[in-house]
Design an enzyme around this catalytic site. Sequence first.
Site, PDB file in Angstrom:
ATOM      1  N   GLY A  74      19.239   3.368 -21.738  1.00 22.93           N
ATOM      2  CA  GLY A  74      19.507   3.837 -22.818  1.00 22.93           C
ATOM      3  C   GLY A  74      17.625   3.537 -22.851  1.00 22.93           C
ATOM      4  O   GLY A  74      17.118   3.811 -24.531  1.00 22.93           O
ATOM      5  N   CYS A  92      -1.761 -10.257   7.743  1.00 22.26           N
ATOM      6  CA  CYS A  92      -1.977 -11.742   7.446  1.00 22.26           C
ATOM      7  C   CYS A  92      -2.191 -11.454   5.778  1.00 22.26           C
ATOM      8  O   CYS A  92      -2.280 -12.792   5.622  1.00 22.26           O
ATOM      9  CB  CYS A  92      -2.973 -12.169   8.231  1.00 22.26           C
ATOM     10  SG  CYS A  92      -4.734 -12.726   8.255  1.00 22.26           S
ATOM     11  N   ARG A 110      -7.860 -18.637  12.087  1.00 26.99           N
ATOM     12  CA  ARG A 110      -8.939 -17.838  11.876  1.00 26.99           C
ATOM     13  C   ARG A 110     -10.285 -19.239  11.781  1.00 26.99           C
ATOM     14  O   ARG A 110     -10.163 -20.474  11.071  1.00 26.99           O
ATOM     15  CB  ARG A 110      -9.269 -17.697  10.085  1.00 26.99           C
ATOM     16  CG  ARG A 110      -9.877 -16.569  10.570  1.00 26.99           C
ATOM     17  CD  ARG A 110      -9.322 -15.546   8.823  1.00 26.99           C
ATOM     18  NE  ARG A 110      -9.412 -17.042   7.357  1.00 26.99           N
ATOM     19  CZ  ARG A 110      -9.351 -16.507   6.107  1.00 26.99           C
ATOM     20  NH1 ARG A 110      -9.260 -15.430   5.607  1.00 26.99           N
ATOM     21  NH2 ARG A 110      -9.064 -17.857   5.163  1.00 26.99           N
ATOM     22  N   ARG A 154      22.583  14.046 -23.364  1.00 27.59           N
ATOM     23  CA  ARG A 154      22.284  12.869 -23.005  1.00 27.59           C
ATOM     24  C   ARG A 154      21.500  13.750 -21.627  1.00 27.59           C
ATOM     25  O   ARG A 154      21.438  13.956 -21.264  1.00 27.59           O
ATOM     26  CB  ARG A 154      23.503  12.448 -22.484  1.00 27.59           C
ATOM     27  CG  ARG A 154      24.453  12.148 -23.515  1.00 27.59           C
ATOM     28  CD  ARG A 154      26.366  11.482 -22.270  1.00 27.59           C
ATOM     29  NE  ARG A 154      26.832  11.032 -23.816  1.00 27.59           N
ATOM     30  CZ  ARG A 154      27.071   9.683 -24.131  1.00 27.59           C
ATOM     31  NH1 ARG A 154      26.224   9.032 -23.631  1.00 27.59           N
ATOM     32  NH2 ARG A 154      28.334   9.892 -25.057  1.00 27.59           N
ATOM     33  N   TYR A 171       3.249  -7.012  13.733  1.00 30.16           N
ATOM     34  CA  TYR A 171       4.055  -7.707  12.854  1.00 30.16           C
ATOM     35  C   TYR A 171       3.911  -8.150  11.438  1.00 30.16           C
ATOM     36  O   TYR A 171       2.424  -7.276  11.485  1.00 30.16           O
ATOM     37  CB  TYR A 171       4.176  -9.123  13.799  1.00 30.16           C
ATOM     38  CG  TYR A 171       2.050 -10.303  13.583  1.00 30.16           C
ATOM     39  CD1 TYR A 171       1.864 -10.624  12.928  1.00 30.16           C
ATOM     40  CD2 TYR A 171       1.563  -9.393  14.745  1.00 30.16           C
ATOM     41  CE1 TYR A 171       0.383 -11.262  12.936  1.00 30.16           C
ATOM     42  CE2 TYR A 171       0.279 -10.112  14.780  1.00 30.16           C
ATOM     43  CZ  TYR A 171      -0.310 -10.837  13.786  1.00 30.16           C
ATOM     44  OH  TYR A 171      -1.279 -11.051  14.036  1.00 30.16           O
ATOM     45  N   MET A 187      16.488   6.679 -22.640  1.00 33.20           N
ATOM     46  CA  MET A 187      15.998   8.104 -22.477  1.00 33.20           C
ATOM     47  C   MET A 187      16.903   8.347 -24.297  1.00 33.20           C
ATOM     48  O   MET A 187      17.759   7.847 -24.581  1.00 33.20           O
ATOM     49  CB  MET A 187      15.630   9.299 -21.837  1.00 33.20           C
ATOM     50  CG  MET A 187      14.227   9.075 -20.695  1.00 33.20           C
ATOM     51  SD  MET A 187      14.628  10.129 -19.621  1.00 33.20           S
ATOM     52  CE  MET A 187      15.802   9.125 -18.337  1.00 33.20           C
ATOM     53  N   GLU A 212     -10.650  -6.073   7.779  1.00 31.83           N
ATOM     54  CA  GLU A 212     -10.424  -6.171   6.344  1.00 31.83           C
ATOM     55  C   GLU A 212     -11.786  -5.878   5.553  1.00 31.83           C
ATOM     56  O   GLU A 212     -12.379  -5.683   4.519  1.00 31.83           O
ATOM     57  CB  GLU A 212     -11.023  -7.112   6.195  1.00 31.83           C
ATOM     58  CG  GLU A 212     -11.985  -8.668   6.688  1.00 31.83           C
ATOM     59  CD  GLU A 212     -11.878 -10.173   6.472  1.00 31.83           C
ATOM     60  OE1 GLU A 212     -11.068 -11.050   5.510  1.00 31.83           O
ATOM     61  OE2 GLU A 212     -11.811 -11.178   7.684  1.00 31.83           O
ATOM     62  N   LYS A 267      23.341  11.608 -13.836  1.00 34.68           N
ATOM     63  CA  LYS A 267      24.700  11.666 -15.006  1.00 34.68           C
ATOM     64  C   LYS A 267      24.785  12.824 -14.727  1.00 34.68           C
ATOM     65  O   LYS A 267      26.096  13.549 -14.347  1.00 34.68           O
ATOM     66  CB  LYS A 267      24.043  11.308 -16.397  1.00 34.68           C
ATOM     67  CG  LYS A 267      25.478  11.135 -17.238  1.00 34.68           C
ATOM     68  CD  LYS A 267      24.865  11.898 -18.596  1.00 34.68           C
ATOM     69  CE  LYS A 267      23.771  10.665 -18.912  1.00 34.68           C
ATOM     70  NZ  LYS A 267      24.492   8.922 -19.684  1.00 34.68           N
ATOM     71  N   HIS A 286      23.713  -2.888 -23.958  1.00 33.08           N
ATOM     72  CA  HIS A 286      21.779  -3.130 -23.766  1.00 33.08           C
ATOM     73  C   HIS A 286      21.471  -3.763 -23.054  1.00 33.08           C
ATOM     74  O   HIS A 286      20.746  -3.622 -21.694  1.00 33.08           O
ATOM     75  CB  HIS A 286      21.033  -2.429 -24.518  1.00 33.08           C
ATOM     76  CG  HIS A 286      19.958  -1.906 -24.371  1.00 33.08           C
ATOM     77  ND1 HIS A 286      18.830  -3.123 -24.138  1.00 33.08           N
ATOM     78  CD2 HIS A 286      19.396  -1.195 -23.267  1.00 33.08           C
ATOM     79  CE1 HIS A 286      17.498  -2.669 -24.209  1.00 33.08           C
ATOM     80  NE2 HIS A 286      17.831  -0.904 -24.037  1.00 33.08           N
ATOM     81  N   SER A 313      -5.250  -8.012  13.633  1.00 25.95           N
ATOM     82  CA  SER A 313      -4.464  -8.291  12.197  1.00 25.95           C
ATOM     83  C   SER A 313      -5.322  -8.073  10.541  1.00 25.95           C
ATOM     84  O   SER A 313      -6.522  -8.446  10.766  1.00 25.95           O
ATOM     85  CB  SER A 313      -4.526  -9.994  11.903  1.00 25.95           C
ATOM     86  OG  SER A 313      -3.951 -10.391  10.691  1.00 25.95           O
ATOM     87  N   THR A 344      -5.631  -7.332   3.926  1.00 21.75           N
ATOM     88  CA  THR A 344      -5.448  -6.323   3.454  1.00 21.75           C
ATOM     89  C   THR A 344      -6.222  -6.919   1.897  1.00 21.75           C
ATOM     90  O   THR A 344      -6.366  -6.309   1.192  1.00 21.75           O
ATOM     91  CB  THR A 344      -3.859  -5.810   3.473  1.00 21.75           C
ATOM     92  OG1 THR A 344      -2.877  -7.489   2.935  1.00 21.75           O
ATOM     93  CG2 THR A 344      -3.844  -5.811   4.120  1.00 21.75           C
ATOM     94  N   ASN A 345      -5.852  -8.660   1.854  1.00 22.18           N
ATOM     95  CA  ASN A 345      -6.677  -8.847   0.129  1.00 22.18           C
ATOM     96  C   ASN A 345      -8.134  -8.805  -0.016  1.00 22.18           C
ATOM     97  O   ASN A 345      -8.557  -7.558  -0.626  1.00 22.18           O
ATOM     98  CB  ASN A 345      -6.842 -10.952   0.355  1.00 22.18           C
ATOM     99  CG  ASN A 345      -5.233 -11.017   0.261  1.00 22.18           C
ATOM    100  OD1 ASN A 345      -4.057  -9.917  -0.109  1.00 22.18           O
ATOM    101  ND2 ASN A 345      -5.591 -12.520   0.468  1.00 22.18           N
ATOM    102  N   ASP A 346      -8.844  -8.506   1.529  1.00 34.32           N
ATOM    103  CA  ASP A 346     -10.273  -8.094   1.680  1.00 34.32           C
ATOM    104  C   ASP A 346     -10.676  -6.964   1.174  1.00 34.32           C
ATOM    105  O   ASP A 346     -11.074  -6.102   0.849  1.00 34.32           O
ATOM    106  CB  ASP A 346     -10.889  -8.836   2.603  1.00 34.32           C
ATOM    107  CG  ASP A 346     -11.719 -10.109   1.784  1.00 34.32           C
ATOM    108  OD1 ASP A 346     -11.350 -10.844   0.944  1.00 34.32           O
ATOM    109  OD2 ASP A 346     -12.508 -11.038   2.749  1.00 34.32           O
ATOM    110  N   ARG A 354      28.755   6.079 -11.932  1.00 39.47           N
ATOM    111  CA  ARG A 354      27.800   5.983 -10.998  1.00 39.47           C
ATOM    112  C   ARG A 354      27.516   4.867 -10.950  1.00 39.47           C
ATOM    113  O   ARG A 354      28.432   3.886 -11.081  1.00 39.47           O
ATOM    114  CB  ARG A 354      26.352   5.197 -12.154  1.00 39.47           C
ATOM    115  CG  ARG A 354      25.804   4.863 -12.628  1.00 39.47           C
ATOM    116  CD  ARG A 354      24.810   4.341 -14.099  1.00 39.47           C
ATOM    117  NE  ARG A 354      25.346   3.804 -14.948  1.00 39.47           N
ATOM    118  CZ  ARG A 354      24.152   3.413 -16.177  1.00 39.47           C
ATOM    119  NH1 ARG A 354      23.599   4.554 -16.179  1.00 39.47           N
ATOM    120  NH2 ARG A 354      24.664   2.690 -16.978  1.00 39.47           N
TER     121      ARG A 354
END
Length: 895
Positions: A100, A846, A626, A91, A866, A102, A759, A22, A451, A778, A781-783, A335
């Site tokens: 809205g 993956c 896999r 403000r 990838y 703060m 993993e 602002k 709002h 590869s 990322t889950n495990d 803005r």
Amino acid sequence: MVRYVYDFHEGGRDMADLLGGKGANLAEMTRLGLPVPPGFIITTEACRAFLATGAEPDGLSREVSHHLAALEESTGRRVGQPDDPLLLSVRSGARFSMPGMMETVLDIGLNDDSVLGLAKVSGNERFAWDSYRRLVQMFGSTVMGVDSALFEQAITLLKDFRGVPDDVHLDAGDLAELVETYKNLIHDQTGEDFPQSPAEQLRRAILAVFQSWNGDRARLYRRREHIPDDLGTAVTVQRMVYGNLGPDSGSGVAFTRDPATGRPGLYGDYLSNAQGEDVVAGIRNTVPLAELERLDTRSYRQLLTHMRTLENHYRDLCDIEFTIERGELWMLQTRVGKRTAEAAFAIAAALVDEERITAHEGLARVSGEGLARLMFPRFDAASTGDPLAHGLPASPGAAVGAAVFDSAAAVRRAAAGEKVILVRQETTPDDLPGMVAAQAVLTSRGGKTSHAAVVARGMGKVCVCGAEELTVDTERRRFTTRDGTVVAEGTVISVDGSAGAVYPDAAPLVDSEVMRYLETGERSEGVVTAVARALEQADGARRLEVRANADTPEDAARARRFGAQGIGLCRTEHMFLGERRKLVEEMILARDDITRERALAALLPLQRQDFTGILAAMDGLPVTIRLLDPPLHEFLPDRTELAVRIATAEARGDLPDPHDTELLDAVNRMHEENPMLGLRGVRLGLVVPGLVAMQVRAIAEAVVDRTRAGGSPEAEIMVPLVGAVEELRIERDEVERVLAEVSAETGIPVTCPVGTMIELPRAALTAARIAEQAEFFSFGTNDLTQTAWGFSRDDVEAEFFSAYLDKGIFATSPFETLDREGVGRLVQIAVAEGRATRPDLKIGVCGEHGGDPDSVHFFHAAGLDYVSCSPFRVPVARLEAGRAALPGTQGSDSR
């Protein structure tokens, strides 16, 4: 010495980190010569210093006094003088817009003496007392901590007693009486009086804005919008201008383009005889901005000129707040405006066509998250029937849920798994938790700049505002339509944020136009063309390939239509379910090699058929297959279910089914306390004879079949859950042995790259060794997230993740967006060390993170080749991979 205060003429929009959005934009408008009421900005550094110590920073009050004196000199008035007082607005203004969330305090400087002077100099006694009651009400709730509902109750009682519909019909005497009521309320609730000293009002208001940075609704909004907690807010102190001086005054909000659709034109709301807070609060229904031309032609034309100036200068949709004080136009804020996903794509494409921005800048202004929203279904207009009501289409999309009438009910019912629609007369910042929990927001008051509309658009929530045909009764928890239909809490309704309509029951859905384009390639005008252009631009810019996680030919074909460049994860375990489960049971229960080999032989042609279909669907593109990953008990009946069946038979005096007994013995034999860390992945291949050979032979024979059919199969074999290079070496030897056998038997050379999933933390930390045996990595990322954090995803998300999010331990779930500091560090180590051993090592991901916009940017920066994700996330990943490649892009944020 640290400087904490800047005048407007000293700043600019490039100082948003220090002056907040602002303040920086007010300074920019001042530099552009627009009519901005003068003022000064207290920096975010001052806020952070206050939050760190709980005390006002040294020297701040001295700087504020110096800049206030300069403001008084420039205006010719002093704060607190009894005859013609200078009044101030205080403000908040964070780096990123938090509408809205703060605090704001207007009319600072009024007291029992100066209100009389204001009445005299303005010639409007009602205006003076209206301004004073606003100050006491705002100051009492935001600074002194009095429940705002108590003030609302007091003014409602007074309106009811006078028999008037809204605040405008209260006269000066009523408002003076209300001021005394408010002051008594404050004393009763706090034990102290409303401060008469303007200096104390200003000091406490500034500190209250600082404190509001850590208020509940601000923290919730930051978590929802992924805004860091350590930025702090600036505070803007500005000379008040008044839209509540009578019919020749007013306040409004304007957009240089439609924030819902992106179409050019005049959009916004105006409210005569009102201060700016009245417009966004929705307490009175506004008139369209075009109506201002009739009410005040001169101000209207000036506003259009300023809007063109700002859009040309910012080269984007601008959101503008303004006030007209007795025919004089003042610009209070601008803005870069929040917009819907549809508008984001349309505006970016239009600005590129208008040559205001480059194609790369256009791509930077859209996001994968927005694209995902455009892929959601919409209502079937031909089957919805008659609507219950119409309102303003404030934020597009289709949502179905049970009507609820307060924020707490929305949160409670949503937590229980129910989809809800939050229905209010108008929303306030306190409704934010309910808005987050709800599928959509419906209000009977307010316009496109209220709002509810602004916050819903920012969050991508469906919203219909200003549905005046509805009478919302929050006490009786129901709404009534104009024809007398009553809709009680819990009743399912449908909200169409694109058409501004509300329907009874669950309206039927159809695919979106964008989804139809992705499926068929057929373009239509409007947002579809804008999306197609953005994806083409992204495909031309990105370095990352985008593959799909797909286990069937149908999924593979869909992924290819969506732009996938191969399959990064084909899970073979899904091919062992259904009718094939019996063969897997036979393999597991086998007591000798002959029985096991018979079961594997029966599975072989079925696996080959699956692989042949997938390779055909992805012909010419890589397909990473896999080998079997989950523990074998997952293919057997539930342990408790088997035990109950056997016990029930015995209780009847019958002999249990021998097969059930055999299965239970096997389940008990294979039972593990934590099977996700037990016999699975590469470990299965090492201890279950023939399993790897069967799967590899099925892959190799599928490659042969496709080659003979004239195809170009590119199968890759991936070994899961490797923790030591020795595991991979042994399994790779088996893979290569079978590939050589099939090549010799068929006379067709079969060469499949062999790689592994990274993993486990140990795999990441020993990547240099593992790369000796792996042709590609590869990241699973889950495990990797589970094992790095010590979390069991199936348990912890329901058990304590909500508490971790509330306490700020997580900004978002590490299973949704990659944990860069921990898991991301493991990824970086594995990439660097793997390529140190094998420079041409192909590396991808993956896990679920492959389709998460923020995570895609990390993977680009980490040097992966990838990402792979579900077919429906492929367009999102394509777009974000392109955005990640743009010069200067930092993360996926497009605020």
